[in-house]
Scaffold this motif. Sequence first.
Motif, PDB file in Angstrom:
ATOM      1  N   ASP A 107       0.840  -1.190   0.000  1.00 51.81           N
ATOM      2  CA  ASP A 107       0.000   0.000   0.000  1.00 51.81           C
ATOM      3  C   ASP A 107       0.880   1.246   0.000  1.00 51.81           C
ATOM      4  O   ASP A 107       1.458   1.625   1.009  1.00 51.81           O
ATOM      5  N   ALA A 142      -0.262   4.164  -1.168  1.00 50.89           N
ATOM      6  CA  ALA A 142      -1.104   5.342  -1.321  1.00 50.89           C
ATOM      7  C   ALA A 142      -0.817   6.388  -0.244  1.00 50.89           C
ATOM      8  O   ALA A 142      -0.736   6.089   0.933  1.00 50.89           O
ATOM      9  N   SER A 150      -4.973   9.420  -0.180  1.00 50.01           N
ATOM     10  CA  SER A 150      -6.148   8.558  -0.104  1.00 50.01           C
ATOM     11  C   SER A 150      -7.460   9.321  -0.330  1.00 50.01           C
ATOM     12  O   SER A 150      -8.494   8.716  -0.530  1.00 50.01           O
ATOM     13  N   GLN A 200      -9.912  10.466  -5.640  1.00 52.19           N
ATOM     14  CA  GLN A 200     -10.792   9.447  -6.217  1.00 52.19           C
ATOM     15  C   GLN A 200     -10.355   9.146  -7.649  1.00 52.19           C
ATOM     16  O   GLN A 200     -10.145  10.069  -8.438  1.00 52.19           O
ATOM     17  N   SER A 224     -11.510   6.984 -11.030  1.00 54.31           N
ATOM     18  CA  SER A 224     -12.528   6.149 -11.682  1.00 54.31           C
ATOM     19  C   SER A 224     -12.029   5.771 -13.076  1.00 54.31           C
ATOM     20  O   SER A 224     -11.191   6.475 -13.652  1.00 54.31           O
ATOM     21  N   SER A 243      -7.367  -7.458 -14.515  1.00 54.62           N
ATOM     22  CA  SER A 243      -7.357  -6.506 -13.416  1.00 54.62           C
ATOM     23  C   SER A 243      -6.450  -5.355 -13.825  1.00 54.62           C
ATOM     24  O   SER A 243      -5.288  -5.577 -14.184  1.00 54.62           O
ATOM     25  N   SER A 298      -4.494  -2.035 -12.852  1.00 57.08           N
ATOM     26  CA  SER A 298      -3.936  -1.290 -11.737  1.00 57.08           C
ATOM     27  C   SER A 298      -3.609   0.102 -12.253  1.00 57.08           C
ATOM     28  O   SER A 298      -2.838   0.237 -13.201  1.00 57.08           O
ATOM     29  N   VAL A 328      -1.237   7.619  -5.469  1.00 56.13           N
ATOM     30  CA  VAL A 328      -2.393   6.810  -5.115  1.00 56.13           C
ATOM     31  C   VAL A 328      -2.608   5.777  -6.210  1.00 56.13           C
ATOM     32  O   VAL A 328      -2.300   6.030  -7.385  1.00 56.13           O
ATOM     33  N   ASP A 329      -3.052   4.605  -5.838  1.00 56.32           N
ATOM     34  CA  ASP A 329      -3.358   3.614  -6.872  1.00 56.32           C
ATOM     35  C   ASP A 329      -4.644   2.872  -6.536  1.00 56.32           C
ATOM     36  O   ASP A 329      -5.063   2.818  -5.374  1.00 56.32           O
ATOM     37  N   GLU A 330      -5.240   2.357  -7.562  1.00 50.75           N
ATOM     38  CA  GLU A 330      -6.497   1.638  -7.387  1.00 50.75           C
ATOM     39  C   GLU A 330      -6.612   0.573  -8.476  1.00 50.75           C
ATOM     40  O   GLU A 330      -6.031   0.718  -9.556  1.00 50.75           O
ATOM     41  N   SER A 331      -7.381  -0.466  -8.159  1.00 55.22           N
ATOM     42  CA  SER A 331      -7.542  -1.558  -9.128  1.00 55.22           C
ATOM     43  C   SER A 331      -8.979  -1.641  -9.620  1.00 55.22           C
ATOM     44  O   SER A 331      -9.919  -1.370  -8.861  1.00 55.22           O
ATOM     45  N   PHE A 332      -9.116  -2.034 -10.866  1.00 51.97           N
ATOM     46  CA  PHE A 332     -10.434  -2.199 -11.472  1.00 51.97           C
ATOM     47  C   PHE A 332     -10.438  -3.509 -12.251  1.00 51.97           C
ATOM     48  O   PHE A 332      -9.454  -3.839 -12.908  1.00 51.97           O
TER      49      PHE A 332
END
Lengths: 511, 133
Positions: B27, B29, B32, B35, B37, B109, B111, B122-126
């Motif tokens: 982690d 990030a 945080s 956002q 999308s 997935s 990233s 920051v990173d996020e997965s979809f």
Amino acid sequence: MAQQTSLERPRTLIDVLDVPLIGRLLRWRWGRLTLQIPFLLIAALLIYDGFTGPDRAAQNLATLVPWVHYRGVIVVVILLAGNLFCMGCPFTIPRTLAKRLSLTPRRFPRLLRNKWLAFAALFALFFLYEWLNLWSSPALTAWVIVAYFAASFALEAIFGESAFCKYVCPLGTFNFVYSTASPLQITAKNTDVCRSCVGKECVNGSYSPQTVIRLDAIPTLDGGTIDREVVHSPQGTPGCGTQLFVPQIRSNLDCVFCLDCVRACPHDNVALAVRQPGREWFQPDAWPKRWDLSLLVIGLGFMGIVNAFGMIPPVYDLMQSIARALGLVDLGLANATIDAITLLILFGVGGALMPAGLAWLAARITRALTRTVPKYNQRETVAAFAPAFVPVGFGIWIAHYGFHFLTGALAIIPVFQNFLLDHRIRILGEPDWSLAGIDNFTVIGAVQVMALLGGFLWSLIIAQRTALRLYRRRATNGLLPWALIFFGMMAAAIWIFAFNEMEMRGTILFD
Amino acid sequence: MKISLVLTAFFLTVMLPVLAACRTSNDLASGSDVQISAEVTPDPPVVGEGYVIITVEDAAGQPVEGATVQVRGDMDHAGMEPVEATAEPGEGSGEYIAVIDWNMGGDWSLSIGVALPDGGYVDESFDFSVDSD
């Protein structure tokens, strides 16, 4: 000199144990452990990374090594050498501890001393692999490895034989069936020596809490005998865990290549002999004529088709059709439940009912066409042709596992680099994620088609020889039903691999 | 044999937890509140070239401009080569567009890592399901 000539092996026999260094290592008391310890460390690494590492399958050793490398390497190793994985199997190491903890070892229940449980375990593993998407979950894969250790340990602690290897282990069962293709087999150098052997140490072992010495009268080539000293001691080795008696071994079935028989034999009369690959398929007395074994071998080939079918888009359409036809969606069941039910139907029909039904039907037709209804019953007829299912089935597994291995063999490099970096070890540098494998699908497709055609032709040859042996002038009639099944299996596999796009999908939405 | 059992027990009970403690956190990030999308075109994606449209907004819902956005796609089966791309600023505010070569059908997935102008990350997965045709 007299002792050496008395135990001289036949000139035609080539023994791997005679090869310098390799033979010495294999015979060595700790030879197997030398192979097992690296595998144990790898297993520990996979469990560790599976529970603590990246949750993405592509970046985790726990998913990469078992589902890409192990499966790809195992089919090649089995084909070229034999059941070397069982030889180095790490799951049997804690078993030794379990054996010592075991107070009153029992026999495995008679009802389960067959291959039905192994067939069910294989079925369960393939089903869970698809249903839980094991390939995409490092943590679940790590749990599978832990479960293997636990099951092996528990069964060994309760039962006094290698029940896990012989009756349960799905990986071992796969290896047993397809190592019948391999060019190596345990055999007695001289069966006369075995006949004179008093202790049958190859199966009974040479372990004794206190040292015991006896003399065996061993026959010599000139018709006489010599006395050979046999020592049982605390340093002795156990006999065959799966209870195979060396002079009676005609097959690699149930042989884990542990070589305990070699170490236990006081007369140096056990060889790891080179043989014609798949020789046992042509020998009518090599396999027991049992339903469980025959259907395991036949079913494993069909499971290969079902398993590969799970990789292509038509499987999703079929599963949704099954769900709609049974009204599962209208019942308001969760996706995972519908997924489980439809997969169970798919696997049950494709991997169990279809092979059993086709084998039964083929045997009926064969007996009718060859007019051998009174001579051979259904069980004998199916058992006679069961070995012929090994090559076509093996070809399907090679095509499937080979695909994953060829496309992803080099991925181990960046994943391991990443693992080291996660632990602040920079010795191998930054990972190059472009390393994966062969991306030319034409080349991979050619390898797959070769494996499928090779397996099919080999199966045909075995079935033809079997038909000739059993039915003489009516051999063509006897061969026909089985040849049609082989052709159907090969055609289905070629359709899957060559006429469909491979997909790696776990999510199926039922609407 | 006893030595090997002791070594095995030692490795499993002592060394593994020590190794786990040494492991760096995944982690990274530090922004945080940001956002992220992501949408794909075409939707659902199909094998071949496609676009990933990424929108980055701060905690107040204001678009974040000037970020560096990296995209990495992994299939959910190990052993498949990942696809990587750097997203370029799009037409809308806080919008970034990456061209992705979906080289195989199945579950992917994505990233998305965003290096913010203030130095944060920051990173996020979809997850996306790519059709073969």
